[in-house]
Scaffold this motif. Structure first.
Motif, PDB file in Angstrom:
ATOM      1  N   LYS A 185      -7.846   6.790  35.989  1.00 42.99           N
ATOM      2  CA  LYS A 185      -6.613   6.026  35.753  1.00 42.99           C
ATOM      3  C   LYS A 185      -6.228   6.090  34.275  1.00 42.99           C
ATOM      4  CE  LYS A 185      -3.269   2.988  36.422  1.00 42.99           C
ATOM      5  NZ  LYS A 185      -2.844   2.709  35.032  1.00 42.99           N
ATOM      6  N   GLY A 186      -7.196   5.937  33.386  1.00 43.75           N
ATOM      7  CA  GLY A 186      -6.908   6.025  31.955  1.00 43.75           C
ATOM      8  C   GLY A 186      -6.413   7.405  31.569  1.00 43.75           C
ATOM      9  N   ASN A 212      -4.830   9.516  33.511  1.00 44.43           N
ATOM     10  CA  ASN A 212      -3.449   9.641  34.014  1.00 44.43           C
ATOM     11  C   ASN A 212      -2.460   8.979  33.057  1.00 44.43           C
ATOM     12  OD1 ASN A 212      -4.360  10.984  36.275  1.00 44.43           O
ATOM     13  ND2 ASN A 212      -4.310   9.188  37.606  1.00 44.43           N
ATOM     14  N   ASP A 213      -2.824   7.809  32.541  1.00 45.03           N
ATOM     15  CA  ASP A 213      -1.950   7.115  31.592  1.00 45.03           C
ATOM     16  C   ASP A 213      -1.806   7.921  30.300  1.00 45.03           C
ATOM     17  OD1 ASP A 213      -1.509   5.016  33.319  1.00 45.03           O
ATOM     18  OD2 ASP A 213      -3.027   3.706  32.419  1.00 45.03           O
ATOM     19  N   ALA A 243       0.473  10.844  30.971  1.00 49.04           N
ATOM     20  CA  ALA A 243       1.863  10.382  31.072  1.00 49.04           C
ATOM     21  C   ALA A 243       2.433  10.073  29.692  1.00 49.04           C
ATOM     22  CB  ALA A 243       1.929   9.145  31.969  1.00 49.04           C
ATOM     23  N   ALA A 244       1.638   9.464  28.830  1.00 57.62           N
ATOM     24  CA  ALA A 244       2.096   9.157  27.472  1.00 57.62           C
ATOM     25  C   ALA A 244       2.360  10.434  26.687  1.00 57.62           C
ATOM     26  CB  ALA A 244       1.050   8.305  26.762  1.00 57.62           C
ATOM     27  N   TYR A 273      -0.677   5.264  21.011  1.00 54.14           N
ATOM     28  CA  TYR A 273      -1.187   6.521  21.567  1.00 54.14           C
ATOM     29  C   TYR A 273      -2.618   6.772  21.086  1.00 54.14           C
ATOM     30  CZ  TYR A 273      -1.504  11.332  23.113  1.00 54.14           C
ATOM     31  OH  TYR A 273      -1.907  12.485  23.752  1.00 54.14           O
ATOM     32  N   LEU A 319      -4.848   4.498  23.022  1.00 55.21           N
ATOM     33  CA  LEU A 319      -4.945   4.959  24.408  1.00 55.21           C
ATOM     34  C   LEU A 319      -5.889   6.160  24.488  1.00 55.21           C
ATOM     35  CD1 LEU A 319      -4.199   5.196  27.371  1.00 55.21           C
ATOM     36  CD2 LEU A 319      -1.982   6.157  26.696  1.00 55.21           C
ATOM     37  N   SER A 351      -5.262   0.609  29.057  1.00 56.40           N
ATOM     38  CA  SER A 351      -4.495   1.862  28.982  1.00 56.40           C
ATOM     39  C   SER A 351      -3.077   1.672  29.511  1.00 56.40           C
ATOM     40  CB  SER A 351      -5.207   2.971  29.764  1.00 56.40           C
ATOM     41  OG  SER A 351      -5.234   2.679  31.157  1.00 56.40           O
ATOM     42  N   SER A 352      -2.913   0.840  30.533  1.00 58.75           N
ATOM     43  CA  SER A 352      -1.583   0.621  31.108  1.00 58.75           C
ATOM     44  C   SER A 352      -0.646  -0.056  30.115  1.00 58.75           C
ATOM     45  CB  SER A 352      -1.687  -0.231  32.372  1.00 58.75           C
ATOM     46  OG  SER A 352      -2.423   0.444  33.361  1.00 58.75           O
ATOM     47  N   LEU A 398       0.468   2.498  27.526  1.00 58.57           N
ATOM     48  CA  LEU A 398       1.490   3.387  28.092  1.00 58.57           C
ATOM     49  C   LEU A 398       2.838   2.693  28.149  1.00 58.57           C
ATOM     50  CD1 LEU A 398       2.464   5.966  29.468  1.00 58.57           C
ATOM     51  CD2 LEU A 398       1.598   5.041  31.638  1.00 58.57           C
ATOM     52  N   SER A 411       6.161   4.101  26.132  1.00 60.30           N
ATOM     53  CA  SER A 411       7.361   4.553  26.858  1.00 60.30           C
ATOM     54  C   SER A 411       8.559   3.630  26.674  1.00 60.30           C
ATOM     55  CB  SER A 411       7.042   4.720  28.344  1.00 60.30           C
ATOM     56  OG  SER A 411       6.530   3.529  28.887  1.00 60.30           O
TER      57      SER A 411
END
Length: 598
Positions: free
Chosen positions: A493-494, A496-497, A500-501, A523, A526, A576-577, A580, A584
């Motif tokens: 999950k981290g 993926n974040d 995405a970032a 960033y 993260l 992490s969420s 992100l 964003s």
């Protein structure tokens, strides 16, 4: 009174079971590094840190360094004797080349020893730490004559080293520097200018101090393209290579600082001092960045080191301090209250610090190993991959581990309540000392900009893509292993974040550069979360493999390791969420006010 015990067992677990250092015995520096040798060296280093450096930490902080009218500086009581013992034991030359008197052991081992020394006494450990950086710069960029003249004595520690970058009007923007160098016609230069914030700029621990100084040669271009690096010794070497006549440089004052009082942070005045060019003219930044990158990794170690000793003292206090009863029922019926370590919120603080420390240690040692591979491997692809990892991780280790290190010392202080604010207990010193690590060797905002602005796009994104592939492959390889599920799910999950970032920055930073600036710190953190999570994945695999193999002697240690890792994944990785989401959101609200509105 504070306590400190070097985390030898935890370090050996990372080196032997996670990194598997024995696999690299084909490389020269690793040839003699068996588990027994590692245990012996780290055990002795731990005892040295505990017995020699640590007892001087509080007294050195209280006494500080003192400058006399003649510009000489005296270090706190006991420091000269302790430094002499450090030299005699050969700790400063642990990973230095044998050709210059070093022991030629891996830098990975030296990084672990540096953690122990920095935990025990950060201000003291800075003196030899700066020397190691100066050695690295001279070794890579100095002439053969300069190497033979300076390196043996610097490796021995009888001469120490510094780096001189910052001036009163410029810090990060080195293109503004005014220190000038005038050629003398005999190969030497006259260096004139003032440098500030020079750690270990003047002291009484060594016979000579070798300053590496950035200056602009007369007639060179303005800006960073016209900067050169010079070696400027406190005492000019005589014909026999010993410290001779005093050079025209002096300590104008010692900075009055928040922390690290036992390290002499000096204003250095160069009044036509004699110096010699290191490397090519106008290419000084390239040479200085050898030292800067060494220093930035060392500062990341400091962030971990202060966090570790703060954690140990918070745990000791929490076990002894009785206050209130456990929410789930009395735990100490023979006492009027339970020890505070039973309370969930105290556990939250202690587990947070512990989880970050253990992963941070693994990340530092993993990265130090990459540095060894870059220098020693005969496989060009392996060297390239190691160099990519080092470049990517240097700002992350410096920025994230020092930010977290400061946060952790504050949390550890909180465990003490009011006692944490009282000097006697030592916690307020750790908070003060930890704070500088976020600032020097490039403030952490600069580390974040370096990561986002330079490192991501370097070589068409080769390093970041390799990192994504490595972490992703690890998650996939262990996807079906139920023992690893608590670790791989959170790590994926981290990751993926983070991906995405990264895509968001690729799509939004070029057209609006402020988006990159506004996102950079989030960033970096993260990225740090994912890197630390990856280390927890590696440690969990090693721990599970040992438990499955029936190694019962370490059962409690290994189960504690797994429990700490699960806490990281449950309570820290979900951040992490939030990173992100902030990345964003862009820069519009950050930049909305004009300067006059603040």
């Amino acid at each position: 009174m504070p306590v400190y015990h070097a985390p030898v067992a935890d370090t050996l677990f990372v080196m032997n079971d996670v990194l598997g250092l024995e696999r690299y015995n084909n490389l020269p520096a690793f040839a003699e590094v068996s588990p027994d040798v590692l245990e012996a060296v780290l055990g002795e280093a731990g005892r040295f840190a505990e017995d020699v450096f640590f007892p001087l930490n509080q007294s050195g902080d209280r006494e500080g360094c003192h400058r006399a009218e003649d510009g000489s500086v005296t270090t706190p009581k006991g420091y000269r004797e302790a430094y002499a013992r450090f030299r005699e034991a050969g700790w400063g030359g642990l990973s230095a080349e044998a050709a210059y008197g070093g022991q030629g052991l891996p830098h990975t081992l030296a990084a672990a020893v540096n953690e122990f020394l920095s935990s025990a006494n950060m201000a003291f450990a800075m003196y030899p730490g700066l020397t190691r950086g100066a050695i690295a710069a001279l070794q890579l960029h100095g002439t053969d004559e300069q190497k033979q003249l300076y390196l043996p004595k610097m490796v021995d520690g009888i001469w120490t080293g510094t780096m001189n970058l910052t001036e009163p009007h410029c810090g990060t923007d080195l293109g503004l520097l005014r220190t000038k160098a005038v050629p003398e016609g005999d190969g030497s230069y006259r260096i004139t200018g003032q440098k500030i914030f020079i750690s270990a700029g003047e002291h009484d621990l060594s016979d000579n101090i070798i300053h590496l100084v950035l200056a602009r040669i007369e007639g060179s271009p303005e800006g960073v393209k016209g900067i050169s690096l010079f070696v400027v010794p406190k005492f000019l070497p005589d014909a026999s290579g010993e410290a001779g006549a005093r050079n025209s440089l002096s300590c104008g004052s010692i900075e009055e600082k928040m922390g690290i009082h036992a390290n002499a942070t000096c204003v250095m005045n160069y009044d036509g001092a004699t110096g010699w060019l290191v490397g090519e003219a106008d290419k000084g930044l390239r040479a200085m960045f050898t030292m800067m990158n060494e220093a930035r990794l060392g500062v990341g170690v400091q962030g971990l080191a202060i966090s570790e000793i703060a954690y140990q003292n918070a745990v000791a206090y929490a076990r002894e301090r009785i206050q209130g009863r456990s929410l789930s029922g009395t735990k100490a019926p023979d006492k009027k209250a339970d020890p505070i370590i039973v309370h969930p919120d105290v556990r939250r603080m202690l587990m947070t610090i512990r989880a970050i420390n253990e992963a941070g240690r693994a990340l530092i040692l993993w990265t130090a190993l990459k540095g060894d591979l870059f220098h020693l491997s005969d496989d060009a692809k392996e060297r390239e991959a190691a160099d990519d990892w080092m470049g990517l991780m240097t700002p992350v280790i410096k920025g994230v581990l020092t930010d977290k290190g400061f946060d952790n010392t504050v949390m550890a202080q909180q465990v003490f309540g009011g006692h944490g604010y009282i000097a006697e207990w030592g916690m307020e010193q750790y908070v003060r000392d930890a704070r500088i690590a976020q600032i020097y060797e490039g403030a952490n905002g600069i580390q974040a900009l370096d990561l986002v602005g330079r490192k991501l796009a370097l070589n068409n994104g080769r390093a970041i893509q390799a990192f994504f592939a490595e972490v992703g492959a690890f998650c996939e390889a262990h996807r079906a292993d139920e023992r690893m599920a608590p670790f791989t799910k959170g790590l994926k999950k981290g990751l993926n974040d983070l991906q995405a970032a990264t895509l968001w920055l690729m799509g939004n930073a070029m057209t609006k550069p402020d988006n990159a600036g506004a996102a950079s710190t989030d960033y970096m953190h993260l990225f740090g979360l994912v890197a630390l999570g990856y280390m927890w994945g590696q440690m969990a695999k090693a721990a599970n493999d040992k438990l499955a193999g029936g190694e019962t002697s370490d059962t409690a240690f290994l189960e504690a390791k797994l429990a700490t890792g699960r806490f990281f994944m449950d309570r820290i990785m979900p951040e992490s969420s939030a990173h992100l989401a902030r990345i964003s959101s862009g820069s519009t609200s950050t930049m909305a006010l004009d300067a006059a509105s603040f």
